[in-house]
Scaffold this motif. Structure first.
Motif, PDB file in Angstrom:
ATOM      1  N   PRO A  92      16.628 -14.545   4.738  1.00 20.25           N
ATOM      2  CA  PRO A  92      17.514 -13.709   3.918  1.00 20.25           C
ATOM      3  C   PRO A  92      16.804 -12.765   2.949  1.00 20.25           C
ATOM      4  O   PRO A  92      17.324 -11.693   2.646  1.00 20.25           O
ATOM      5  CB  PRO A  92      18.340 -14.738   3.131  1.00 20.25           C
ATOM      6  N   ILE A  93      15.604 -13.131   2.479  1.00 20.07           N
ATOM      7  CA  ILE A  93      14.946 -12.241   1.497  1.00 20.07           C
ATOM      8  C   ILE A  93      14.392 -10.973   2.130  1.00 20.07           C
ATOM      9  O   ILE A  93      13.975 -10.062   1.425  1.00 20.07           O
ATOM     10  CB  ILE A  93      13.823 -12.955   0.706  1.00 20.07           C
ATOM     11  N   ARG A  94      14.382 -10.890   3.461  1.00 20.27           N
ATOM     12  CA  ARG A  94      13.824  -9.699   4.136  1.00 20.27           C
ATOM     13  C   ARG A  94      14.909  -8.723   4.578  1.00 20.27           C
ATOM     14  O   ARG A  94      14.619  -7.763   5.284  1.00 20.27           O
ATOM     15  CB  ARG A  94      12.985 -10.120   5.361  1.00 20.27           C
ATOM     16  N   THR A  95      16.171  -8.958   4.185  1.00 16.52           N
ATOM     17  CA  THR A  95      17.238  -8.035   4.608  1.00 16.52           C
ATOM     18  C   THR A  95      17.120  -6.699   3.863  1.00 16.52           C
ATOM     19  O   THR A  95      16.523  -6.619   2.770  1.00 16.52           O
ATOM     20  CB  THR A  95      18.628  -8.623   4.318  1.00 16.52           C
ATOM     21  N   GLN A  96      17.737  -5.667   4.442  1.00 11.50           N
ATOM     22  CA  GLN A  96      17.748  -4.344   3.826  1.00 11.50           C
ATOM     23  C   GLN A  96      18.434  -4.395   2.463  1.00 11.50           C
ATOM     24  O   GLN A  96      18.016  -3.709   1.517  1.00 11.50           O
ATOM     25  CB  GLN A  96      18.458  -3.368   4.778  1.00 11.50           C
TER      26      GLN A  96
END
Ligand SMILES: Nc1ncnc2c1ncn2[C@@H]1O[C@H](COP(=O)(O)OP(=O)(O)OP(=O)(O)O)[C@@H](O)[C@H]1O
Ligand SMILES: Nc1ccn([C@H]2C[C@H](O)[C@@H](COP(=O)(O)O)O2)c(=O)n1
Length: 232
Positions: A92-96
């Protein structure tokens, strides 16, 4: 003469896409050191704010809850892990959405105090030494680090690298987004992205990742053989 290798603390800072994570993980693995991705921690707290309905455009609302999330970071360079309140946050921390909001959340001083304390406690617990990468490690988090590196690269090179990770992505749009995030991170009042006066700057524009890793490994080995002079 002792055979034990002294613990070493390495700070690696620089703008987005300059190769901090790739370089730091590889250097830590090569030298048997721990590794800490501090950007992941700011992303994790941003994800928590979004998940809990906090308005990321409201610094007072962020400040009021900055101490609530429990963020835990693994320090194995072969398997960097991050959890928030016990939940795996690595995806989740790598989402746009998180990428577009992390600069606003990380600019809030109360957030920086919480995360900086966490980073210092992780670094001081790393018995063999640690490579810590971020934006303010050499200037604020670990000003006494044994070695400070500041990685740079042209916006074009950084955008090409980032676009290479996502098939079909628009290099020009990626370049603009990187420049916007760097501007926000460099202009915030509390511990902005900056090169420490005593950092070694490495321009990676025309270097392969392997060349950058070798350069940093050499700098760490040199530092270990010639301990830092302490001003009296
Ligand atoms: N010297 C290099 N030459 C070519 N590609 C590179 C080089 N360094 C890193 N890369 C690639 O560029 C991309 C971005 O690298 P990396 O994630 O390590 O950068 P970063 O500085 O940590 O970025 P961010 O701050 O946005 O997290 C990755 O795909 C990585 O493999
Ligand atoms: N020491 C740090 C590390 C990161 N940040 C902020 C600013 C970045 O835009 C964001 C995400 O970092 P990344 O995963 O791209 O390395 O986190 C910071 O303020 N200080």
């Amino acid at each position: 003469m002792s055979d034990t290798v002294e613990s070493v603390i390495v700070a690696i800072d620089g703008p987005s896409g300059t190769g901090k994570s790739s370089t730091s993980k590889a250097v830590a693995s090569a030298l048997g050191l721990s590794y800490l991705d501090t950007g992941a921690q700011y992303r994790a707290i941003t994800w928590w704010m979004i998940s809990n309905g906090i308005d990321v455009a409201d610094p007072a609302a962020i400040a009021a809850v900055a101490g609530k999330p429990v963020i835990e970071s693994g320090t194995d360079p072969a398997a960097p892990a991050i959890t928030v309140d016990g939940l795996d946050a690595s995806g989740p921390i790598r989402t746009q959405e998180v990428t577009s909001k992390v600069s606003a959340v990380s600019a809030v001083p109360e957030v920086r105090t919480v995360i900086t304390d966490l980073q210092r406690s992780i670094a001081s617990a790393a018995a063999q030494g640690i490579v810590v990468e971020g934006r303010d490690i050499g200037t604020t988090v670990l000003p006494d680090a044994d070695l400070k590196i500041f990685l740079t690269a042209s916006p074009e090179a950084r955008a090409a690298r980032r676009s290479g990770e996502i098939k079909g992505s628009d290099v020009a749009a990626t370049r603009e987004a990187l420049i916007r995030r760097d501007a926000a991170d460099s202009s915030r009042k509390t511990s902005p992205l900056a090169k420490a006066d005593d950092a070694v700057e490495v321009d990676t524009t025309d270097l392969s990742l392997q060349q950058v890793i070798e350069c940093v490994v050499t700098l760490v080995e040199e530092r270990r053989s010639t301990p830092k002079q302490v001003a009296r």
